[in-house]
Design a protein around this motif. Structure first.
Motif, short mmCIF file in Angstrom:
data_model
loop_
_atom_site.label_atom_id
_atom_site.label_comp_id
_atom_site.label_asym_id
_atom_site.label_seq_id
_atom_site.Cartn_x
_atom_site.Cartn_y
_atom_site.Cartn_z
N GLN A 1 4.41 9.64 8.06
CA GLN A 1 2.89 9.08 7.84
C GLN A 1 2.76 8.30 6.62
O GLN A 1 2.12 7.15 6.61
N LYS A 2 3.55 8.35 5.52
CA LYS A 2 3.69 7.57 4.40
C LYS A 2 3.84 6.07 4.50
O LYS A 2 3.14 5.08 4.41
N GLU A 3 5.02 6.07 5.45
CA GLU A 3 5.47 4.63 6.09
C GLU A 3 4.41 4.15 6.84
O GLU A 3 4.09 2.65 6.92
N ILE B 1 1.09 4.69 6.94
CA ILE B 1 0.02 4.08 5.88
C ILE B 1 0.20 3.01 5.36
O ILE B 1 -0.45 2.01 5.45
N ALA B 2 1.49 2.66 4.89
CA ALA B 2 1.86 1.45 4.05
C ALA B 2 1.93 0.39 4.98
O ALA B 2 1.40 -0.83 4.54
N ALA C 1 -6.58 8.22 4.92
CA ALA C 1 -6.35 6.96 4.12
C ALA C 1 -7.12 5.79 4.53
O ALA C 1 -7.35 4.81 3.55
#
Length: 419
Positions: free
Chosen positions: A271-273, A275-276, A330
């Motif tokens: 998910q971090k990828e 979001i970015a 986010a």
């Protein structure tokens, strides 16, 4: 019984032979052109007389066979050679579209001539559309004034529905685009089209033939940007067209982004990828957080195959949204984004009948996951909801809203006691 052979009956009467001279007049291209040119010369600039002449002559001459010469003469005054120049060896007339005054009123009168002709001889429809496509490919061979007249006429014909917007494909010819001919022609064309109708009508016609997302292609690759398109057409007095193109590009960008997000979710990317990536794309496409949260919601809800049983759908939705709560959080940093998400949830649950009972559970889950705030939920409940399923969803939320209000009151009284 008589052995005599019975005579077969015979047809009697006079047999007429078609004279070769008549056949030649009907099927000889030179004679056809001479007849049309002569009629136009006699009618002169009186377009009512031109329309009457064309109407009566269709019974004597073969328009079906000679549609191309007919339209060439009406537009350019004679037969056109490849590239758009007039054939030297053919008869010409000075009474045609290209020699007419360069104003909208005259072009409207010419559009009526073509309209009457095609309504009278329906079989000319296809040939006329092919003629316009050909003329657009020949634009470089015409003078600027001739191009302007043709552009105005084409816009009027498109507005009247005499031709399909698919003829605009010819403007995407590489050489015409490269030399700026296509864009300049499009300005005059769209001006007369919008003058006759409005931007909504133009947009509908373009969508019908899949041209709504191709307007940028009127420019060479190095100038194919929303900024350049917008400036070019706004400076030319066509702000409504540049706004439409900008909106279409935004829709296209959103669809592409949604597709990419679904693919990332299907691959199980962290998910971090996601979001970015989403924040970067949001910046590139100049999208607001409110617009972005709508795209994310649709992508998440489209990333799985939903169970057909209503009792299992709710469980499946809770599990999925819990999984992607970080992503949703986010993009709900603003109260307006939270409201946008709540409205998306409301519309989705209403439009998908199996989710009608899941609305409250989804909202509570997202509240607990810090995606939705107490303020946003209360605002939605009090006055920001939409009509879709309103009574059902407000009833579902009633107890939870009461709990939120009482919790808020307790919190306020505790603060007062501390003070």
């Amino acid at each position: 019984m008589s052995n005599q052979k019975q005579q077969k009956p015979t047809l009697t009467g006079q047999r007429f032979k078609t004279r070769k001279r008549d056949e030649k007049e009907r099927f000889d291209p030179t004679l056809f052109q001479e007849s049309i040119v002569q009629g136009l010369n006699q009618s002169g600039s009186d377009l009512e007389a031109v329309a009457k002449f064309l109407d009566s002559t269709g019974g004597k001459l073969d328009y079906r066979r000679y549609a191309e010469p007919l339209f060439d003469i009406l537009v350019a005054g004679g037969m056109l050679a490849p590239g758009g120049t007039l054939s030297d060896d053919m008869t010409r007339t000075e009474f045609c579209l290209f020699t007419a005054p360069e104003d909208l009123e005259t072009m409207q009168a010419y559009a009526q001539v073509f309209n009457k002709l095609i309504r009278r001889y329906k079989y000319l429809e296809k040939g006329f559309e092919e003629e316009i496509k050909k003329l657009l490919l020949f634009l470089k061979g015409f003078t600027e004034s001739e191009r302007n007249k043709l552009a105005m006429l084409t816009g009027i014909l498109l507005a009247n529905g005499n031709i399909s917007a698919s003829i605009l494909n010819s403007l995407y010819n590489e050489n015409l685009v490269k030399e700026g001919v296509s864009a300049a022609f499009a300005v005059k064309l769209f001006k007369s089209w919008i003058h006759e109708k409005d931007i909504n009508s133009v947009a509908a016609s373009l969508r019908k033939v899949g041209m709504d997302n191709r307007l940028m292609e009127l420019f060479p690759a190095n100038k194919r940007s929303c900024e350049h398109f917008s400036k070019y057409f706004t400076d030319a007095g066509l702000k409504e067209l540049s706004d439409f193109a900008r909106n279409q590009q935004s829709i296209g960008a959103r669809k592409e982004l949604q597709k990419e997000l679904q693919e990332q979710m299907a691959r199980g990317d962290p998910q971090k990828e996601i979001i970015a990536f989403t924040k970067e794309e949001m910046k590139k496409a100049n999208l607001s957080e409110q617009a972005m949260i709508g795209i994310i919601w649709t992508s998440v809800m489209s990333s799985v195959e939903w169970n057909k049983k209503e009792e299992l759908v709710c469980e499946q939705a809770i599990k999925l949204l819990k999984q992607y709560s970080l992503l949703l959080k986010a993009f709900t940093s603003q109260g307006q984004s939270e409201l946008s998400l709540l409205l998306k949830i409301q519309e989705y649950c209403y439009d998908n009948i199996h989710f009608m009972k899941a609305f409250q559970k989804i909202v509570v889950l997202l509240y607990k996951a810090d995606v939705l705030s107490e303020e946003a939920i209360l605002k939605w409940y009090n006055d920001a909801h939409v009509a879709k399923g309103k009574s059902v969803f407000l009833e579902q939320m009633k107890k939870f809203v009461e709990w939120l209000k009482s919790a808020e009151e307790e919190s306020e009284s505790e603060e007062e006691e501390t003070d």
